[in-house]
Every structure is written in structure tokens, then in C-alpha cells.
Design an enzyme around this catalytic site. Structure first.
Site, PDB file in Angstrom:
ATOM      1  N   HIS A 195       0.736  -1.125   0.140  1.00 42.23           N
ATOM      2  CA  HIS A 195       0.058   0.106  -0.083  1.00 42.23           C
ATOM      3  C   HIS A 195       0.911   1.381  -0.251  1.00 42.23           C
ATOM      4  O   HIS A 195       1.816   1.277   0.583  1.00 42.23           O
ATOM      5  CB  HIS A 195      -0.832  -0.046   1.176  1.00 42.23           C
ATOM      6  CG  HIS A 195      -1.961   0.946   1.093  1.00 42.23           C
ATOM      7  ND1 HIS A 195      -2.008   2.115   1.592  1.00 42.23           N
ATOM      8  CD2 HIS A 195      -3.245   0.638   0.647  1.00 42.23           C
ATOM      9  CE1 HIS A 195      -2.918   2.923   1.191  1.00 42.23           C
ATOM     10  NE2 HIS A 195      -3.822   1.968   0.745  1.00 42.23           N
TER      11      HIS A 195
ATOM     12  N   ASP B  57      -7.891  -5.472   0.039  1.00 47.65           N
ATOM     13  CA  ASP B  57      -8.376  -6.052  -1.114  1.00 47.65           C
ATOM     14  C   ASP B  57      -7.836  -7.664  -1.134  1.00 47.65           C
ATOM     15  O   ASP B  57      -8.552  -8.400  -1.684  1.00 47.65           O
ATOM     16  CB  ASP B  57      -7.977  -5.520  -2.334  1.00 47.65           C
ATOM     17  CG  ASP B  57      -8.584  -4.247  -2.543  1.00 47.65           C
ATOM     18  OD1 ASP B  57      -9.687  -3.959  -2.176  1.00 47.65           O
ATOM     19  OD2 ASP B  57      -7.970  -3.453  -3.146  1.00 47.65           O
TER      20      ASP B  57
END
Ligand code: CMC
Length: 431
Positions: free
Chosen positions: A308, A366
Site C-alpha cells: 500500500h 483487497d
């Protein structure tokens, strides 16, 4: 905000400029470089905006090193445990948790706007049945300004409010219609007796031929998925919405732009890409091959659902999502699902592997959301539309904040030009 008490001195050549340092409520100080070009005749260069704060915002705060996410100051873990997606929508939009009557009124307003203009049903028919639901959504949400032009005047606070409620209410209906259209089933109208998440599940899975009863565990898991994705400060799609909105474009057009940006696999499209990757890996014994590929820069392959831009410790949303995944899989009795085994083993290996550890690549939200959605019966192509439904409130809250900001101006970055210098036109016969 112009409360700078500290300054930084920037010196280059014979020029010296004092830059104010702004101190936020939370997070690192911010160098205010607004007068840099006017006084120093230089730009800053920051591709990917890794060191640039593009706006002031009071909505969401992320501490990537601590793995902390706050909506209006409230930790995501507390909201996930105690709140609901609609209550969180109120919080993000208006800044405070609602009182009981405020929440009832908000739910009523959202619920009464869930149906779409009947003419929209015909609009859907212009799409191919095999279109990706995100493609359909970008088109249909963009077209909302044609169906609801009585809420496109951005200078009218009432119209802004109506547009916000319409989008929060209608995006689940539009996403469910995109799904139904793709599988050749009739559209299911919204049901006001159901919750926001329950209504979405019903619109996706009910058919006229038999009753569909929303399972409360799946309803709660869907609500959580929505809440966990509701906002994430100035991510790519939110920045897209703000940039589109900065020109004065109407809110439906801006949200359509956000949906288009979200679709990419580095952003919202990662949930679909991640599940497809797990399917491609197929069995636990093939994991080392994929880990090796992810480490090989020439392969162009990345482990989807890992890493991320901001979280360099862990993604707090992933922790909550993992718990939900366990609950849903338990309910559905999916213990020995090969996909789940691959996911668990991949997670274990990646968390121990020096490449992933040293680059601080943790499973992100996700990684787990796809597993839950697949178990619920959604095709992978619906994963990103569900992210879009969930993020709608964040996009709108950020858009409203921007419109209300008196210092707001059109977003217009500059560039580091590396093309040819000025040269004279050469006639075609002489080239
Ligand atoms: N697999 C393998 N290597 C990776 C991965 C990955 N998933 N992510 C980053 N790296 C490596 C990358 O190659 C680079 O290595 P080096 O320093 O040797 O060049 C280093 O880690 C830093 O990567 P970066 O691309 O500079 O980092 P970024 O902050 O620009 O990218 C990211 C963040 C999310 C785009 C990236 O981690 C990625 O592509 N992940 C996979 C896609 C994904 O799961 N996206 C969903 C994000 S969460 C949902 C959302 O908010 O949208």
C-alpha cells in the site's frame, strides 16, 4: 488554514525564501510552498504526489506507520464493531455521529431515493451484455446528470445535498442492475424494508421465480465491506473526483470520473485482480513460483492484494476484513476451499519472506474482501463495483468539502518539461 508559526528557509543560488510550516491536528508538518513559483521561479517535482498535500481536509486521517485509520477522528476498528455503513456515511458527510432522530431521518432520506428513473432501465439496454459492470457504471453514473439535472447546480447547497443523497442511495441499485444485466436476469427493484446492505444483496440475488431471504451474517459482512471502504483520504480516485470537481463539473460527472480511476488494478481493481491471481495459482505447491515472479522486477508481476502507498506497517482494514472472512466462510461451511488454502499459505509465506518484510508489503484490504465476496456468490467482475458503491460517500464528502472551501481553485499541476526546445517548422517535402 493560515496559522503557520514556524517557517523553513529554502536557499538556492542567490534566492532565499521563507516557507511557512503548517501544523495539522495529526500527522507530519506541511511546508506551504504556494508562493514558491511567484517568489522563486521554481516548481517542485513530485510524481505520484508522495510528498505533496494537495488540500486541507477534516474527514479522514491515516497513519501509515502505525496502521491507523480514523474517520472524523473515530478509529475504523471501533466503527466496524459498533456502527453501520449508513451511520458512517452520516459521520463522513456531516462531521459528527448522528443522534437517533438524525440517523432515522438520514436512513429515510437515503431509502426514499434508492429507485432510479424508470427511463434508466432502457439506458442499460444500450450496453452489451458482456460489458464489465465497471464500464456500465462509469457510463450510467455519468449519465445521472442527464436524468437528475435538477441537482447539478454546484452553487446551490440544496442541490448539492440532494445529489449527495441520490448517489449514496442509487449507486447500489445501479451496480446491482449492471450485474443483473450481465447475467441476463430481470432487474430487481429496491425494497425499503431492507437495510442498505441487505437491499443490495436482494437486488443482486433475488429472482422473480423464488423468494430470497437475506442472511444476517452476509448482510453484516456486506455492511462492513462498505464501511471499511467508505473513505481513504486523498487516494487516486478521490483526488480524481476533487480534480474533476475543481473545474466546476457537476457531482455526477465527478463521481463517474472517480469510478473510472478506481477501476485500475493498482487501486480498486486489485480485489478482482487478487482473486483471479489466487485462482491462477490454484494450488499451494505453485505459490513459490508466484513469489519468485513477484520478486523478479523483469516479470512485471506483482502480488495483488499486497502493499500500500500509505500503510507501511499493516492495513487496519485488512485486520477487520480477515475476521469477517472467517465468519462468512464458517457460516457457508467453506473450510477446505482450495482458494482459501492458497490465500492463507500465500499470506503466511509473504509475511515471512525477507523481500516482502523489508519492503513492508502486507496484505491489504483487497486481499480478504475478494475471498468474502466470492464466497457470497459474486463474480469477480462485481468486486470493484462494490468498492465503488462503498467509496461513493467518501468521494462525495470530499467533493462537498472542496466546494465549500473558499480557497478552492482549479487543480492545475505544472511539469518538468523534457521535450525539444523551440524549433522551426520544416515543410513536409524537406523532412
Ligand atoms: N508485489 C511485489 N512487489 C511489490 C508489490 C507487490 N504487490 N508492491 C510493491 N512492490 C515493490 C515494488 O516493486 C517496489 O520495489 P523496489 O523498491 O525494489 O523498486 C517497492 O515494493 C515499492 O513499491 P512502489 O510501487 O514504489 O509502491 P507504491 O506505494 O507506489 O505502490 C501499490 C503501492 C498498492 C500500488 C503497490 O503496492 C501495488 O501495486 N500493490 C498491488 C496492487 C494492490 O493490491 N492494490 C490495492 C491497494 S489497497 C486498495 C486501495 O486503497 O485501492
Amino acid at each position: 488554514m493560515d496559522k503557520a508559526t514556524k517557517t523553513a528557509k529554502l536557499t538556492f543560488g542567490s534566492t532565499s525564501i521563507d516557507l511557512p510550516i503548517q501544523s495539522p491536528t495529526l500527522g507530519p508538518d506541511v511546508l506551504d510552498i504556494r508562493k514558491l513559483y511567484a517568489e522563486g521561479d521554481v516548481f517542485t517535482y513530485d510524481p505520484g504526489f508522495t510528498s505533496t498535500a494537495a488540500c486541507e481536509s477534516a474527514i479522514t486521517y491515516i497513519d501509515g506507520d502505525k496502521g491507523e485509520l480514523l474517520y472524523r477522528g473515530y478509529p475504523i476498528e471501533q466503527l466496524a464493531e459498533k456502527s453501520t455503513h449508513l451511520e458512517t456515511c452520516f459521520l463522513l458527510l456531516y462531521g459528527e455521529l448522528p443522534t437517533a432522530p438524525q440517523l432515522a431521518d438520514f436512513k429515510e432520506r437515503v431509502t426514499k431515493h434508492t429507485m432510479v428513473h424508470e427511463q434508466m432501465h432502457y439506458f442499460f439496454r444500450g450496453f452489451r451484455r458482456d460489458a464489465h459492470p465497471m464500464a456500465t457504471m462509469v457510463g450510467v453514473v455519468g449519465a445521472m446528470s442527464a436524468f437528475y439535472h435538477d441537482s447539478t447546480d454546484i452553487n446551490d447547497p440544496w442541490q448539492r445535498e440532494v445529489a449527495a443523497i441520490r448517489m449514496i442511495a442509487k449507486l447500489p441499485t445501479i451496480a446491482a442492475m449492471a450485474y443483473k444485466y450481465s447475467v441476463g436476469q430481470p432487474f430487481v427493484y429496491p425494497r425499503n424494508s431492507l437495510s442498505y446492505a441487505g437491499n443490495f444483496l436482494n437486488m443482486c440475488f433475488a429472482v422473480p421465480a423464488e423468494d430470497y431471504v437475506v442472511n444476517p451474517i452476509l448482510e453484516k459482512a456486506m455492511d462492513r465491506i462498505m464501511m471499511l471502504h467508505a473513505d481513504h483520504e486523498q487516494n487516486a480516485s478521490t483526488s480524481t473526483v476533487r480534480l474533476a470537481g475543481s473545474s466546476g463539473a457537476n457531482p455526477f460527472a465527478c463521481i463517474a470520473a472517480g469510478i473510472a480511476c478506481l477501476w485500475g488494478p493498482a487501486h480498486g481493481g486489485a480485489n478482482q485482480a487478487c482473486l483471479e491471481m489466487l485462482k491462477e495459482i490454484g494450488t499451494v505447491d505453485r505459490i513459490p513460483e508466484f513469489i519468485a515472479k513477484a520478486k523478479d522486477k523483469t516479470s512485471g508481476f506483482r502480488l495483488m492484494g499486497f502493499g500500500h502507498r500509505v500503510y507501511k506497517n499493516f492495513d487496519p482494514r485488512a485486520k477487520v476484513m480477515k475476521e469477517s472472512a472467517d465468519e462468512v466462510l464458517e457460516l457457508l461451511g467453506v473450510h477446505n476451499n482450495p482458494l482459501l488454502q492458497v490465500a492463507k499459505e500465500l499470506e503466511r509465506i509473504a509475511l515471512e519472506d525477507p523481500y516482502f518484510v523489508s519492503k513492508k508489503l502486507y496484505p491489504n484490504v483487497d486481499f480478504y474482501s475478494g475471498i468474502i465476496l466470492e464466497a457470497m456468490g459474486f463474480p469477480t467482475s462485481m468486486f470493484t463495483p462494490i468498492f465503488a458503491i462503498s467509496r461513493t460517500v467518501g468521494w462525495i464528502s470530499q467533493w462537498r468539502e472542496m466546494i465549500a472551501d473558499p480557497t478552492q481553485k482549479i487543480g492545475r499541476p505544472r511539469q518538468l518539461y523534457i521535450g525539444p526546445g523551440q524549433r522551426d517548422y520544416v515543410d513536409v517535402a524537406k523532412r
